[in-house]
Motif scaffolding. Sequence first.
Motif, PDB file in Angstrom:
ATOM      1  N   LYS A   3      -6.431  -5.964  56.473  1.00  0.00           N
ATOM      2  CA  LYS A   3      -6.070  -4.578  56.721  1.00  0.00           C
ATOM      3  C   LYS A   3      -5.731  -4.353  58.194  1.00  0.00           C
ATOM      4  O   LYS A   3      -6.103  -5.144  59.057  1.00  0.00           O
ATOM      5  CB  LYS A   3      -7.212  -3.664  56.275  1.00  0.00           C
TER       6      LYS A   3
ATOM      7  N   ASP B 147      -2.720  -2.429  53.698  1.00  0.00           N
ATOM      8  CA  ASP B 147      -3.654  -1.306  53.716  1.00  0.00           C
ATOM      9  C   ASP B 147      -3.990  -0.934  55.152  1.00  0.00           C
ATOM     10  O   ASP B 147      -4.318  -1.806  55.975  1.00  0.00           O
ATOM     11  CB  ASP B 147      -4.934  -1.667  52.963  1.00  0.00           C
TER      12      ASP B 147
ATOM     13  N   ASN C 213      -1.634   3.763  50.752  1.00  0.00           N
ATOM     14  CA  ASN C 213      -2.198   2.622  51.486  1.00  0.00           C
ATOM     15  C   ASN C 213      -2.956   3.052  52.739  1.00  0.00           C
ATOM     16  O   ASN C 213      -3.159   2.260  53.652  1.00  0.00           O
ATOM     17  CB  ASN C 213      -1.099   1.613  51.859  1.00  0.00           C
TER      18      ASN C 213
ATOM     19  N   ARG D  30     -11.339   7.724  49.595  1.00  0.00           N
ATOM     20  CA  ARG D  30     -10.630   7.118  50.729  1.00  0.00           C
ATOM     21  C   ARG D  30     -11.147   7.588  52.075  1.00  0.00           C
ATOM     22  O   ARG D  30     -10.417   7.655  53.063  1.00  0.00           O
ATOM     23  CB  ARG D  30      -9.124   7.387  50.611  1.00  0.00           C
TER      24      ARG D  30
END
Length: 287
Positions: free
Chosen positions: A145, A169, A207, A238
């Motif tokens: 990420k 991401d 993302n 998230r």
Amino acid sequence: MQKVIDAHVHILNDSLFHLKWLEGEPSLEKNSSLEDYHNAWKGQDRYEVEKIIHIETDASLEDKERENAHFISVAKDPETAVDGVAVYIDMINDNAAKVIEEKFKDEPVVKSVRYILHMPYEAPDLCLDPRFVENVKKLGKYGIKFEACLRPEDLGNCVKLAKLCPETDFILNHMGIVDATAWADDSRKDYVDAWEKNISDLAALPNLTCKVSGLSSADVNLIAPIIDYCFDAFGEDRVMYASNFPVCKANISLNDWTFAMLDISAKRGKEFQNKFFYDNAVKIYNL
């Protein structure tokens, strides 16, 4: 007692890795240990930290490779609470892809890469440099990420970058390094409006996730509108709790910050709190 994964911790060791930025921060000590972090929350009965993600500490350029190796080793030690690390890579270097492939793609404790973009010497549009974009895409190829650490005025560029790299991401650090004092100043409405629009645009991208951290106050009345805006924008799956220890100590203690997060999130129920403080970090960082 709420169990916690702290998604943003720095262990500072200026004797091993020179931290030039600390020279301008007299309120911060140049060294902090895992024991210091542990002691900062022990003795209270509202939460318990089970794991942490260690974030690179912006060591001097000549020390960055050694710092990466050191904290990878720490994360591999089952006796520590460190369960993953964010390493540094020079994202505008033509050799970055080779570094990713040779050093990090097969290291399960390497969860992300952070290249700090908020320093005054960094160009506002650096993250849109074609080399930067291609290297961020390479991270996604290997499931690593990107930690997005940008000035509030540059968040629009983060939106563009995330759209250019849909397979990677992104984790927004510190809610975009937002200035909480703007909410108490009517003359700064434009600043608040711009931040809210950028956060909404970022949250609209699948993302993107957001670490809730980085504010210079634990006053619930002052910071709740900012925290709640992020909660509402990104949703319950998230958002992640993060302390930014020990940098947070320049303004607030670890306990004061965490107590404020517990109080603000309480109205959303225990399921939300479990996701925010623990479950989302497990999922997002593949712990």
